[in-house]
Design a protein around this motif. Structure first.
Motif, PDB file in Angstrom:
ATOM      1  N   LEU A 145       0.840  -1.069  -0.067  1.00  0.00           N
ATOM      2  CA  LEU A 145      -0.196  -0.094   0.171  1.00  0.00           C
ATOM      3  C   LEU A 145       0.849   1.203   0.011  1.00  0.00           C
ATOM      4  N   GLY A 146       2.008   1.069   0.708  1.00  0.00           N
ATOM      5  CA  GLY A 146       2.805   2.317   0.847  1.00  0.00           C
ATOM      6  C   GLY A 146       3.593   2.627  -0.625  1.00  0.00           C
ATOM      7  N   GLY A 147       4.087   1.476  -1.279  1.00  0.00           N
ATOM      8  CA  GLY A 147       4.488   1.667  -2.607  1.00  0.00           C
ATOM      9  C   GLY A 147       3.501   2.182  -3.713  1.00  0.00           C
ATOM     10  N   PHE A 148       2.249   1.700  -3.304  1.00  0.00           N
ATOM     11  CA  PHE A 148       1.096   2.360  -4.329  1.00  0.00           C
ATOM     12  C   PHE A 148       1.024   3.734  -4.044  1.00  0.00           C
ATOM     13  N   LEU A 149       0.917   4.148  -2.908  1.00  0.00           N
ATOM     14  CA  LEU A 149       0.799   5.673  -2.563  1.00  0.00           C
ATOM     15  C   LEU A 149       1.866   6.393  -3.238  1.00  0.00           C
ATOM     16  N   VAL A 150       3.190   5.932  -2.919  1.00  0.00           N
ATOM     17  CA  VAL A 150       4.276   6.753  -3.424  1.00  0.00           C
ATOM     18  C   VAL A 150       4.343   6.921  -5.012  1.00  0.00           C
ATOM     19  N   VAL A 151       4.224   5.563  -5.680  1.00  0.00           N
ATOM     20  CA  VAL A 151       3.735   5.567  -7.197  1.00  0.00           C
ATOM     21  C   VAL A 151       2.703   6.836  -7.572  1.00  0.00           C
ATOM     22  N   ALA A 152       1.695   6.661  -6.829  1.00  0.00           N
ATOM     23  CA  ALA A 152       0.564   7.570  -7.130  1.00  0.00           C
ATOM     24  C   ALA A 152       1.053   9.180  -7.010  1.00  0.00           C
ATOM     25  N   ALA A 153       1.608   9.195  -5.812  1.00  0.00           N
ATOM     26  CA  ALA A 153       2.072  10.753  -5.642  1.00  0.00           C
ATOM     27  C   ALA A 153       3.048  10.879  -6.489  1.00  0.00           C
ATOM     28  N   TYR A 154       4.031  10.320  -7.033  1.00  0.00           N
ATOM     29  CA  TYR A 154       5.067  10.419  -8.071  1.00  0.00           C
ATOM     30  C   TYR A 154       4.313  10.885  -9.229  1.00  0.00           C
ATOM     31  N   GLY A 155       3.281   9.983  -9.808  1.00  0.00           N
ATOM     32  CA  GLY A 155       2.578  10.202 -10.817  1.00  0.00           C
ATOM     33  C   GLY A 155       1.894  11.769 -11.008  1.00  0.00           C
ATOM     34  N   ILE A 156       1.261  11.874  -9.746  1.00  0.00           N
ATOM     35  CA  ILE A 156       0.597  13.291  -9.725  1.00  0.00           C
ATOM     36  C   ILE A 156       1.625  14.236  -9.888  1.00  0.00           C
ATOM     37  N   TYR A 157       2.688  14.118  -9.216  1.00  0.00           N
ATOM     38  CA  TYR A 157       3.872  15.178  -9.065  1.00  0.00           C
ATOM     39  C   TYR A 157       4.367  15.427 -10.619  1.00  0.00           C
ATOM     40  N   ARG A 158       4.658  14.150 -11.426  1.00  0.00           N
ATOM     41  CA  ARG A 158       5.060  14.385 -12.800  1.00  0.00           C
ATOM     42  C   ARG A 158       3.970  14.768 -13.763  1.00  0.00           C
ATOM     43  N   LEU A 159       2.706  14.766 -13.461  1.00  0.00           N
ATOM     44  CA  LEU A 159       1.900  15.237 -14.262  1.00  0.00           C
ATOM     45  C   LEU A 159       2.134  16.588 -14.829  1.00  0.00           C
ATOM     46  N   LYS A 160       2.662  17.661 -14.214  1.00  0.00           N
ATOM     47  CA  LYS A 160       2.756  18.899 -14.575  1.00  0.00           C
ATOM     48  C   LYS A 160       4.050  18.840 -15.613  1.00  0.00           C
ATOM     49  N   ALA A 161       4.948  17.944 -15.647  1.00  0.00           N
ATOM     50  CA  ALA A 161       6.110  17.761 -16.344  1.00  0.00           C
ATOM     51  C   ALA A 161       6.215  16.902 -17.375  1.00  0.00           C
ATOM     52  N   ARG A 162       4.946  16.566 -17.968  1.00  0.00           N
ATOM     53  CA  ARG A 162       4.881  15.322 -18.646  1.00  0.00           C
ATOM     54  C   ARG A 162       5.167  15.482 -20.201  1.00  0.00           C
ATOM     55  N   GLY A 163       5.399  16.643 -20.374  1.00  0.00           N
ATOM     56  CA  GLY A 163       5.818  17.170 -21.781  1.00  0.00           C
ATOM     57  C   GLY A 163       4.659  16.877 -22.843  1.00  0.00           C
ATOM     58  N   SER A 164       5.105  16.251 -23.942  1.00  0.00           N
ATOM     59  CA  SER A 164       4.122  16.006 -25.228  1.00  0.00           C
ATOM     60  C   SER A 164       3.312  14.792 -25.087  1.00  0.00           C
ATOM     61  N   THR A 165       3.695  14.228 -23.878  1.00  0.00           N
ATOM     62  CA  THR A 165       2.802  12.843 -23.646  1.00  0.00           C
ATOM     63  C   THR A 165       1.549  12.925 -23.418  1.00  0.00           C
ATOM     64  N   LYS A 166       0.768  12.086 -24.066  1.00  0.00           N
ATOM     65  CA  LYS A 166      -0.660  12.141 -23.604  1.00  0.00           C
ATOM     66  C   LYS A 166      -1.035  12.092 -22.304  1.00  0.00           C
ATOM     67  N   MET A 167      -2.428  12.362 -21.783  1.00  0.00           N
ATOM     68  CA  MET A 167      -2.395  12.313 -20.529  1.00  0.00           C
ATOM     69  C   MET A 167      -3.005  10.933 -20.388  1.00  0.00           C
ATOM     70  N   SER A 168      -3.576  10.092 -21.248  1.00  0.00           N
ATOM     71  CA  SER A 168      -4.101   8.637 -21.382  1.00  0.00           C
ATOM     72  C   SER A 168      -2.802   7.957 -21.066  1.00  0.00           C
ATOM     73  N   ILE A 169      -1.778   7.904 -21.657  1.00  0.00           N
ATOM     74  CA  ILE A 169      -0.675   7.396 -21.599  1.00  0.00           C
ATOM     75  C   ILE A 169       0.157   7.609 -20.528  1.00  0.00           C
ATOM     76  N   HIS A 170       0.207   8.715 -19.816  1.00  0.00           N
ATOM     77  CA  HIS A 170       0.599   9.019 -18.498  1.00  0.00           C
ATOM     78  C   HIS A 170       0.073   8.115 -17.480  1.00  0.00           C
ATOM     79  N   LEU A 171      -1.371   8.291 -17.506  1.00  0.00           N
ATOM     80  CA  LEU A 171      -2.274   7.646 -16.581  1.00  0.00           C
ATOM     81  C   LEU A 171      -2.089   6.023 -16.419  1.00  0.00           C
ATOM     82  N   ILE A 172      -1.769   5.568 -17.710  1.00  0.00           N
ATOM     83  CA  ILE A 172      -1.707   4.130 -17.920  1.00  0.00           C
ATOM     84  C   ILE A 172      -0.349   3.751 -17.242  1.00  0.00           C
ATOM     85  N   HIS A 173       0.528   4.414 -17.245  1.00  0.00           N
ATOM     86  CA  HIS A 173       1.948   4.068 -16.831  1.00  0.00           C
ATOM     87  C   HIS A 173       1.936   4.353 -15.312  1.00  0.00           C
ATOM     88  N   THR A 174       1.490   5.331 -14.887  1.00  0.00           N
ATOM     89  CA  THR A 174       1.344   5.358 -13.362  1.00  0.00           C
ATOM     90  C   THR A 174       0.347   4.227 -12.776  1.00  0.00           C
TER      91      THR A 174
END
Length: 98
Positions: A34-63
């Motif tokens: 559960l802690g690992g899940f929360l860390v990855v989810a928090a990192y995904g939200i943090y990286r949401l701002k700097a995803r560049g030209s990556t589509k939102m759906s691809i970013h969410l799938i990877h997260t």
């Protein structure tokens, strides 16, 4: 309406913290998953701002895949730990019978 004892566990029942600690002792890798899940989810939200030209759906799938990998990995480690613990108990009982 000032009676706040309705949510307290009755005699013989565990409190929430006691139940959580007991479950953690029974399977210690579940909180780690559960802690690992929360860390990855928090990192995904943090990286949401700097995803560049990556589509939102691809970013969410990877997260989602990374978060699921943490949880599945912790479950697998927990299963291996439980099998090892049961095997070592059985070996101790077998050696004690001889």
């Amino acid at each position: 309406m000032s009676n706040k004892s309705w949510w307290e566990p009755s005699d013989g029942e565990d409190t929430v913290s006691e139940k959580f600690l007991r479950k953690t002792r029974e399977s210690p890798l579940v909180p780690i998953g559960l802690g690992g899940f929360l860390v990855v989810a928090a990192y995904g939200i943090y990286r949401l701002k700097a995803r560049g030209s990556t589509k939102m759906s691809i970013h969410l799938i990877h997260t989602r895949v990374a978060a699921q990998a943490c949880v599945v990995g912790a479950i697998m480690l927990g299963a291996v730990y439980t099998m090892y613990r049961d095997f070592s108990k059985r070996m101790a009982q077998d050696s004690g019978e001889k």
